[in-house]
Design an enzyme around this catalytic site. Sequence first.
Site, PDB file in Angstrom:
ATOM      1  N   SER A 255       7.920   6.111  11.704  1.00 40.21           N
ATOM      2  CA  SER A 255       9.192   6.751  11.555  1.00 40.21           C
ATOM      3  C   SER A 255       9.596   6.463  10.147  1.00 40.21           C
ATOM      4  O   SER A 255       9.484   5.307   9.890  1.00 40.21           O
ATOM      5  CB  SER A 255      10.237   6.376  12.823  1.00 40.21           C
TER       6      SER A 255
ATOM      7  N   GLU B 277       1.170   6.710   7.226  1.00 33.99           N
ATOM      8  CA  GLU B 277       2.388   6.687   6.526  1.00 33.99           C
ATOM      9  C   GLU B 277       2.351   6.770   5.101  1.00 33.99           C
ATOM     10  O   GLU B 277       3.188   7.432   4.470  1.00 33.99           O
ATOM     11  CB  GLU B 277       2.595   4.939   6.382  1.00 33.99           C
TER      12      GLU B 277
ATOM     13  N   SER C 164       0.850  -1.204   0.197  1.00 33.05           N
ATOM     14  CA  SER C 164       0.080  -0.087   0.034  1.00 33.05           C
ATOM     15  C   SER C 164       0.984   1.448  -0.079  1.00 33.05           C
ATOM     16  O   SER C 164       0.462   2.305  -0.504  1.00 33.05           O
ATOM     17  CB  SER C 164      -1.222  -0.173   1.227  1.00 33.05           C
TER      18      SER C 164
ATOM     19  N   HIS D 170       8.810   2.599   9.151  1.00 33.98           N
ATOM     20  CA  HIS D 170       8.613   1.623  10.354  1.00 33.98           C
ATOM     21  C   HIS D 170       7.521   2.051  11.139  1.00 33.98           C
ATOM     22  O   HIS D 170       7.517   3.187  11.474  1.00 33.98           O
ATOM     23  CB  HIS D 170       9.839   1.251  11.257  1.00 33.98           C
TER      24      HIS D 170
ATOM     25  N   ASN E  89      13.874   3.782   5.220  1.00 32.39           N
ATOM     26  CA  ASN E  89      12.774   2.474   5.466  1.00 32.39           C
ATOM     27  C   ASN E  89      11.744   3.414   6.221  1.00 32.39           C
ATOM     28  O   ASN E  89      11.988   4.364   6.681  1.00 32.39           O
ATOM     29  CB  ASN E  89      13.380   1.676   6.391  1.00 32.39           C
TER      30      ASN E  89
ATOM     31  N   MET F 241      10.503  -7.053   4.351  1.00 35.77           N
ATOM     32  CA  MET F 241      10.648  -7.575   5.778  1.00 35.77           C
ATOM     33  C   MET F 241      11.808  -8.574   5.987  1.00 35.77           C
ATOM     34  O   MET F 241      11.883  -9.546   6.667  1.00 35.77           O
ATOM     35  CB  MET F 241       9.414  -8.289   5.902  1.00 35.77           C
ATOM     36  N   ARG F 242      13.185  -8.305   5.258  1.00 36.92           N
ATOM     37  CA  ARG F 242      13.968  -9.169   5.535  1.00 36.92           C
ATOM     38  C   ARG F 242      15.155  -8.269   6.278  1.00 36.92           C
ATOM     39  O   ARG F 242      15.313  -6.926   6.043  1.00 36.92           O
ATOM     40  CB  ARG F 242      14.728  -9.254   4.124  1.00 36.92           C
TER      41      ARG F 242
ATOM     42  N   LEU G  72      19.412  -2.630  13.097  1.00 35.32           N
ATOM     43  CA  LEU G  72      18.083  -2.947  12.889  1.00 35.32           C
ATOM     44  C   LEU G  72      16.978  -1.780  13.486  1.00 35.32           C
ATOM     45  O   LEU G  72      16.817  -1.470  14.503  1.00 35.32           O
ATOM     46  CB  LEU G  72      17.343  -4.144  13.442  1.00 35.32           C
ATOM     47  N   ASP G  73      16.297  -1.090  12.436  1.00 30.49           N
ATOM     48  CA  ASP G  73      15.336  -0.091  12.707  1.00 30.49           C
ATOM     49  C   ASP G  73      16.068   1.093  13.563  1.00 30.49           C
ATOM     50  O   ASP G  73      15.455   1.567  14.311  1.00 30.49           O
ATOM     51  CB  ASP G  73      14.192  -0.445  13.493  1.00 30.49           C
TER      52      ASP G  73
END
Length: 213
Positions: free
Chosen positions: A148, A186, A25, A121, A119, A102-103, A156-157
């Site tokens: 974010s 988003e 989306s 999140h 990215n 999602m990797r 990670l993130d």
Amino acid sequence: MKHSSDVKNTDKPLPIVVLISGGGSNLQTIIDRIADNTINAEICAVISNKPDAYGIKRAQKANIPTEIIDHSQYDSRESFDAELTRRIEKYQPELIVLAGFMRILSDDFVNHFYGKMINIHPSLLPKYRGLHTHKRALDAGDSEHGLSIHYVSAKLDGGPVILQKTVPVLENDTESSLAERVLAQEHIAYPQVIQWFSQGRLQLIDNQVILDK
Ligand code: GAR
């Protein structure tokens, strides 16, 4: 050290590659905002690590080249990431947009594209890195949740945050009602950040995000 997105570039559409794993989306809103000229960018390719990702159909409908790199066919993270690098570089993008990808990516991969990869999140980082962010915000009794958008770094993130949007948690919220309201934000925030890139308004200097210097 100064990173690439500071190239002032007002006319030429920003070449981007979008990485997805699922419904897409966010990809759809990027396609739509390019189509209505809100974002001056061109999606050179959409790459999915999941063959059945619905986002691939969205890309095909918009006549965007698609690539599937099925991670289950690779025997290590490094070999998958090497193939992903090869396919991304074919398109010479100036920005790589992770939109529900999602990797977990290897440090080498992330460092290679540092400053050129972002990215989105669904949490107010540094809160709730990883999965199930909406449930964790509800379980913690938070009054605010959100999203974010950040540069991707080896943590990670954990890369430098570019933009956050808060969403109030309502009394009767469920995981899905909260997720839906965050997702709606988003869809506003991600095009905004991509447009900042395309206008050369963002810089990453010594891991600090600078808008409009
Ligand atoms: C979005 O909510 C995005 O923030 C999240 O996955 C969803 C993808 O939706 N990403 C992450 O959790 C990354 N850690 P979409 O496929 O409909 O754009």
